[in-house]
Scaffold this motif. Structure first.
Motif, PDB file in Angstrom:
ATOM      1  N   ALA A 177     -14.132 -68.607  64.556  1.00  9.76           N
ATOM      2  CA  ALA A 177     -14.919 -69.763  64.129  1.00  9.76           C
ATOM      3  C   ALA A 177     -14.893 -69.868  62.608  1.00  9.76           C
ATOM      4  O   ALA A 177     -14.794 -70.964  62.050  1.00  9.76           O
ATOM      5  CB  ALA A 177     -16.348 -69.643  64.646  1.00  9.76           C
ATOM      6  N   GLY A 178     -14.959 -68.715  61.938  1.00  9.15           N
ATOM      7  CA  GLY A 178     -14.913 -68.705  60.478  1.00  9.15           C
ATOM      8  C   GLY A 178     -13.590 -69.240  59.967  1.00  9.15           C
ATOM      9  O   GLY A 178     -13.542 -70.058  59.048  1.00  9.15           O
ATOM     10  N   ASP A 237     -13.598 -72.916  60.463  1.00 12.55           N
ATOM     11  CA  ASP A 237     -14.565 -73.580  59.582  1.00 12.55           C
ATOM     12  C   ASP A 237     -14.044 -73.668  58.150  1.00 12.55           C
ATOM     13  O   ASP A 237     -14.253 -74.660  57.460  1.00 12.55           O
ATOM     14  CB  ASP A 237     -15.900 -72.828  59.607  1.00 12.55           C
ATOM     15  CG  ASP A 237     -16.973 -73.601  58.867  1.00 12.55           C
ATOM     16  OD1 ASP A 237     -17.330 -74.687  59.366  1.00 12.55           O
ATOM     17  OD2 ASP A 237     -17.410 -73.151  57.792  1.00 12.55           O
ATOM     18  N   ASP A 238     -13.323 -72.635  57.693  1.00 12.26           N
ATOM     19  CA  ASP A 238     -12.723 -72.674  56.362  1.00 12.26           C
ATOM     20  C   ASP A 238     -11.849 -73.901  56.185  1.00 12.26           C
ATOM     21  O   ASP A 238     -11.650 -74.404  55.094  1.00 12.26           O
ATOM     22  CB  ASP A 238     -11.850 -71.422  56.146  1.00 12.26           C
ATOM     23  CG  ASP A 238     -12.715 -70.199  55.878  1.00 12.26           C
ATOM     24  OD1 ASP A 238     -13.931 -70.392  55.631  1.00 12.26           O
ATOM     25  OD2 ASP A 238     -12.183 -69.073  55.941  1.00 12.26           O
ATOM     26  N   THR A 263     -14.601 -77.500  58.239  1.00  8.63           N
ATOM     27  CA  THR A 263     -16.058 -77.674  58.140  1.00  8.63           C
ATOM     28  C   THR A 263     -16.678 -77.839  59.527  1.00  8.63           C
ATOM     29  O   THR A 263     -17.472 -78.731  59.766  1.00  8.63           O
ATOM     30  CB  THR A 263     -16.402 -78.941  57.309  1.00  8.63           C
ATOM     31  OG1 THR A 263     -15.295 -79.284  56.505  1.00  8.63           O
ATOM     32  CG2 THR A 263     -17.631 -78.748  56.485  1.00  8.63           C
ATOM     33  N   SER A 264     -16.297 -76.970  60.452  1.00  6.13           N
ATOM     34  CA  SER A 264     -16.600 -77.273  61.847  1.00  6.13           C
ATOM     35  C   SER A 264     -17.899 -76.654  62.355  1.00  6.13           C
ATOM     36  O   SER A 264     -18.333 -76.964  63.450  1.00  6.13           O
ATOM     37  CB  SER A 264     -15.447 -76.790  62.722  1.00  6.13           C
ATOM     38  OG  SER A 264     -15.218 -75.419  62.466  1.00  6.13           O
ATOM     39  N   SER A 265     -18.554 -75.805  61.559  1.00  7.83           N
ATOM     40  CA  SER A 265     -19.704 -75.086  62.125  1.00  7.83           C
ATOM     41  C   SER A 265     -20.816 -76.007  62.591  1.00  7.83           C
ATOM     42  O   SER A 265     -21.395 -75.811  63.651  1.00  7.83           O
ATOM     43  CB  SER A 265     -20.255 -74.099  61.093  1.00  7.83           C
ATOM     44  OG  SER A 265     -19.378 -73.016  61.005  1.00  7.83           O
ATOM     45  N   ASN A 266     -21.097 -77.014  61.784  1.00 10.24           N
ATOM     46  CA  ASN A 266     -22.172 -77.923  62.159  1.00 10.24           C
ATOM     47  C   ASN A 266     -21.846 -78.634  63.467  1.00 10.24           C
ATOM     48  O   ASN A 266     -22.671 -78.723  64.380  1.00 10.24           O
ATOM     49  CB  ASN A 266     -22.363 -78.947  61.033  1.00 10.24           C
ATOM     50  CG  ASN A 266     -23.753 -79.531  61.063  1.00 10.24           C
ATOM     51  OD1 ASN A 266     -24.617 -79.028  61.790  1.00 10.24           O
ATOM     52  ND2 ASN A 266     -23.959 -80.577  60.291  1.00 10.24           N
ATOM     53  N   LYS A 289     -22.161 -76.144  66.306  1.00 10.91           N
ATOM     54  CA  LYS A 289     -23.553 -75.822  66.631  1.00 10.91           C
ATOM     55  C   LYS A 289     -24.162 -76.943  67.465  1.00 10.91           C
ATOM     56  O   LYS A 289     -24.838 -76.718  68.440  1.00 10.91           O
ATOM     57  CB  LYS A 289     -24.338 -75.641  65.322  1.00 10.91           C
ATOM     58  CG  LYS A 289     -25.715 -75.043  65.516  1.00 10.91           C
ATOM     59  CD  LYS A 289     -26.602 -75.284  64.314  1.00 10.91           C
ATOM     60  CE  LYS A 289     -27.272 -76.630  64.413  1.00 10.91           C
ATOM     61  NZ  LYS A 289     -27.849 -77.143  63.216  1.00 10.91           N
TER      62      LYS A 289
END
Lengths: 564, 346
Positions: free
Chosen positions: A12-13, A16-17, A20-23, A26
């Motif tokens: 996931a990290g 996301d780098d 910008t996918s974390s949001n 979630k």
């Protein structure tokens, strides 16, 4: 932290780098999906399409879409030495000489049948529950598009092996193209590369079957699912469920496990059926030749209704100024399906216009609460079934030893008479069910216990309905028809647009006027008091009865309401 | 999907209240046996694992079956009859390998996963009026920057070009096939064509045909033409049937004495949508198309007596040649097969 979580976190990290996918993640892994068995119908369609794609890619590795004639030299003995096209020979090869080839062919055919069947039933579910209403009208249209594409894909697919049955189907399709006014003959010559059957058609159809149509289906399917995701799934009324929320299980883990598991169940069941039940045994039909046919030739089930309409149509043909207009083909095979799919596609707007209902709907209708829509749907289903029966009239005639002419004549009348009767009957049933719902709210459930009161009166004991059921019944939307507009205004001048408005008011009356209203708050309160009184009155006597009267299975009559 | 991130705090608390209210109305969560009884939970765990392992076993068996069972091996299975052994073994092992993964996952979710229902709110799909206006304004700015409305010459010429440019894509399709011309009106039959039995190619003497019998036939040169053209186009038009009835049973014909001693020749291709017709009822002389049940009366000019076909079956005038074999007097007088726009009266 376990290794699984660590790896997932790392991945996931990494993503996301870059995105910008974390949001997004979630928000969406917790996305809530409502549950109901009927919501699985669309899933079956989706999963069988995936199976169709997987098995289809396998088949392309072995199938040769060529109409070059050759003498068969494979291991199926009865056809050895017989002249046939390479398409048919390679299909025999897949069935008899390639290990697992027959299984994959049968998986492909069975999953295609499942695909169309699941789409059809899913469409009925969406229609009868009103899930097509605003804001989902466009998704309904996409669904209708998917259905047409699925029919096309199916027909193109079973036409490819160039066996006697599929060739007969193509001959009929060519006859239909020929009947088109003005362009028919030219179109047929362009499609077939000259006269029927020619030697070009199978390879052309192949491109349509494995590229064009599946591409369109994939695109439409993606749009279909994205809309469901964005607009959130509809839900049935119930405790805590409103038009403004979604109640259900989050995507991870429950929904993922259930839906993902269900994919494997659908795939597994299709594979088991394909291992056990033969479908489309093309080796029994022999290669196609335009001067032979077997009696009892039947298309796949989903084309049956069009076959039926062709069979039922009387033989009307006009010759005008030296040109032929074949109504006997145009009406059943071109105009009828055109009308059916058009009306289906625009239905959401027909209902919206007729009822003036422009609100957002996320809470599904129970079919009884929209009696006219339900009856129109039932009417359409009966129309379809009659056409379908027409498509099998020869099988029915030989099975029941009846005259095929009688069956056809019966159907020619029935197609006009039965659907209206079905409409009336369905509407009556819906209104009856609405009345019963009102009764349940006012008088509770019948318990089946008859009680004799001290003064000699017999009453049936009623028990209050559960909170869950009450929530469902009370969620019935109040629908009032539009009022008839004045034709002239106060100055005696004709109102502009009055005719359209009057028609609309009439239609809205047609849709809503007969609905049984929900009980008012006062009525409910009075009824509740009465019911409480009845239960209290009955309690001591029932207590006694419970000891005295054994039920038929030896236990005692038992009323949970009185137990409380 | 992005609307609810930037909502003001008051809306947030209102949302929380709405969720709370709905949650309070939800029926109480009933614990499952696996929630309260650790034994039951362990049993469920074992069941799920057993299904996953069963799937793995089936995959191994699939590979074994693929290698071990010859592709043409048959086997008798009660209830299914004699079936292809490879197909059934591969189907059952592969099917179970897939199915058990599915049932295992569903069992897992139903028995062991946390199954608390959750509530999320829906938000109105329409944007706020300000946002809509802002969008319109932005569009108008860009529009003004391009000058699309202010420069009608550019606009109209662009539209003209855009309307025309797909035309080549249609024109390119022209060579998909030849133009129809008159070929739909022509068949291989011409004066003197010898009638031979299909598929043996044997010429037919009148005595070969039993009274009440029907045989499929073709012109003698059909196999040759078929070989030469490499397609079945000629066959799709030239196929005929021969029937024999008592001459006095013939009510009418499409031409005077087009029969030969009670032997009649008709096109085999249905005039509805082109299926070959061969279901003959000799007592009534009716010929029925198996596709859509158009019925033709062969004793009465091949006229339609039932079904969707609008035109009679074309009749081929026949006689015998000096050697005593059946031949065509002439070709068909009308096009065979389905109707088409240009067909007109004949």
């Amino acid at each position: 932290m376990s290794a699984t979580v660590k790896t997932a976190g790392k991945t996931a990290g990494w993503v996301d780098d870059r995105f910008t996918s974390s949001n997004f993640l979630k928000r969406n892994i917790g996305k809530v999906f409502p549950e109901h068995w009927s919501f699985m119908l669309g899933e079956i369609a989706l999963y069988s399409f995936i199976v169709v794609m997987l098995s289809g890619v396998y088949l392309t590795l072995f199938f040769k879409p060529s109409m070059i004639e050759l003498a068969y030299n494979g291991s199926y003995v009865p056809l050895k030495g017989v002249k046939m096209t390479e398409a048919y020979a390679s299909t025999l090869n897949i069935s008899f000489d390639i290990r697992g080839g027959l299984l994959m062919r049968q998986i492909h055919h069975w999953s295609a049948l499942f695909f169309v069947a699941a789409i059809s039933v899913h469409l009925l579910r969406v229609f009868f529950t009103g899930a097509f209403r605003k804001p989902r009208e466009l998704n309904w249209v996409i669904g209708v598009g998917l259905l047409t594409m699925a029919l096309l894909a199916g027909f193109a697919g079973y036409s490819l092996p160039d066996d006697l049955l599929s060739g007969t189907g193509l001959r009929i399709a060519q006859g239909i193209v020929l009947s088109l006014p003005l362009v028919g003959t030219y179109l047929s010559f362009f499609i077939f590369g000259g006269e029927f059957p020619g030697t070009d058609f199978i390879s052309r159809l192949y491109a349509v079957h494995i590229l064009v149509v599946p591409g369109l289906i994939l695109a439409l399917l993606t749009a279909h699912l994205m809309m469901v995701w964005y607009q959130k799934h509809t839900q049935f009324p119930g405790l805590g469920r409103t038009n403004d929320n979604v109640v259900g299980y989050p995507l991870l883990p429950i929904y993922m496990a259930k839906a993902g598991g269900f994919f494997f169940v659908v795939f597994g069941v299709i594979t088991l059926i394909s291992g056990l039940v033969t479908i489309n045994p093309i080796w029994l039909y022999g290669p196609y030749t335009p001067d032979q046919v077997t009696a009892g030739s039947q298309p796949d089930w989903y084309i049956g209704w069009l076959e039926g309409s062709l069979r039922m149509m009387p033989n009307v043909e006009w010759v005008i100024f030296g040109y032929t207009l074949s109504w006997n083909i145009l009406v059943p095979a071109v105009i009828l399906p055109g009308l059916v799919f058009t009306v289906m596609a625009i239905y959401p707007w027909i209902e919206q216009w007729a009822t003036g209902d422009k609100r957002e709907h996320h809470l599904l209708d129970r079919p009884r609460n929209a009696p006219v829509r339900t009856s129109l749907g039932a009417m359409a289903v009966s129309f379809y079934v009659l056409l379908w029966i027409g498509g099998g009239n020869d099988l029915i005639a030989s099975f029941f030893d009846m005259s095929i002419n009688t069956i056809t004549w019966f159907l020619r009348f029935a197609i006009f008479l039965v659907p209206p009767l079905v409409f009336v009957a369905t509407k009556r049933i819906c209104l009856g069910l609405q009345r019963r719902d009102r009764d349940k709210l006012l008088h509770g459930m019948e318990t089946g216990n008859i009680l004799r009161l001290p003064h000699g009166e017999f009453i049936e004991v009623h028990a209050p309905i559960s909170d869950e059921e009450k929530a469902v019944l009370m969620a019935k939307p109040e629908r009032t028809p539009l009022t008839m507009p004045e034709e002239i205004d106060e100055n005696g001048v004709a109102m502009p647009g009055a005719r359209g408005a009057r028609l609309r008011a009439k239609l809205s009356n047609f849709y809503y006027a007969d609905n049984i209203p929900l009980p008012t708050r006062e009525e409910l309160e009075a009824a509740e008091a009465h019911l409480r009184h009845e239960v209290e009155q009955a309690a001591p006597a029932m207590e006694e009865d419970r000891r005295l009267i054994p039920a038929h299975d030896g236990s005692v009559l038992h009323d949970p309401a009185i137990d409380k | 999907m992005t609307t609810h991130e930037n909502l003001p705090a008051t809306t947030e608390s209102a949302e929380a209240a709405a969720i709370e209210k709905a949650a309070a109305a939800l029926p109480a969560h009933r614990p499952r046996r696996t929630d309260v009884d650790p034994k039951a939970a362990r049993r469920a765990e074992r069941q799920v694992a057993a299904m996953f392992l069963g799937s793995a076993l089936m995959t191994v068996l699939f590979v074994v079956a693929f290698v071990a069972i010859p592709v043409d091996e048959t086997v008798y299975i009660w209830g299914f009859g004699t079936v292809n052994a490879s197909n059934i073994a591969l189907g059952v092992t592969f099917g179970l390998a897939i199915l058990l993964i599915g049932t295992g996952a569903i069992h897992w979710s139903k028995k062991l996963m946390n199954e608390k229902e959750e509530i999320q709110l829906r938000h109105p799909l329409a944007s706020s009026d300000e946002e809509r206006e802002a969008a319109v304004e932005a569009f108008q700015t860009y529009q003004a920057d391009s000058g699309f409305t202010q420069r009608p010459i550019i606009r109209r010429s662009l539209l003209t070009a855009m309307v025309l440019f797909p035309i080549p894509m249609v024109v390119l399709l022209r060579d998909l096939g030849p133009l129809p011309g008159e070929v739909l009106r022509e068949t291989l039959w011409e004066p003197g064509s010898r009638i031979v039995i299909d598929p043996t190619g044997r010429p037919v003497r009148p005595s070969d045909l039993a009274l009440g019998g029907l045989i499929s036939a073709m012109p003698a040169d059909l196999p040759e033409v078929q070989e030469e053209e490499g397609n079945l186009n000629a066959r799709a038009k030239a196929a005929i049937i021969l029937v024999r009835m008592e001459p006095q049973e013939i009510v009418s014909q499409q031409g005077d004495n087009w029969d030969y001693g009670g032997i009649l020749a008709f096109s085999k291709i249905c005039t509805h949508v082109g299926c070959p017709i061969a279901l003959y009822e000799q007592r009534t002389h009716h010929l029925l198309c198996p596709c859509h049940q158009s019925t033709f009366d062969l004793a009465d000019s091949g006229n339609v007596v039932f079904g969707p076909a609008a035109r009679r079956l074309p009749q081929l005038p026949i006689t015998i040649d000096p050697e005593g074999f059946l031949v065509a007097v002439d070709g068909f007088a009308e096009p065979v097969g389905p109707s088409f726009w240009e067909r007109g009266d004949a």
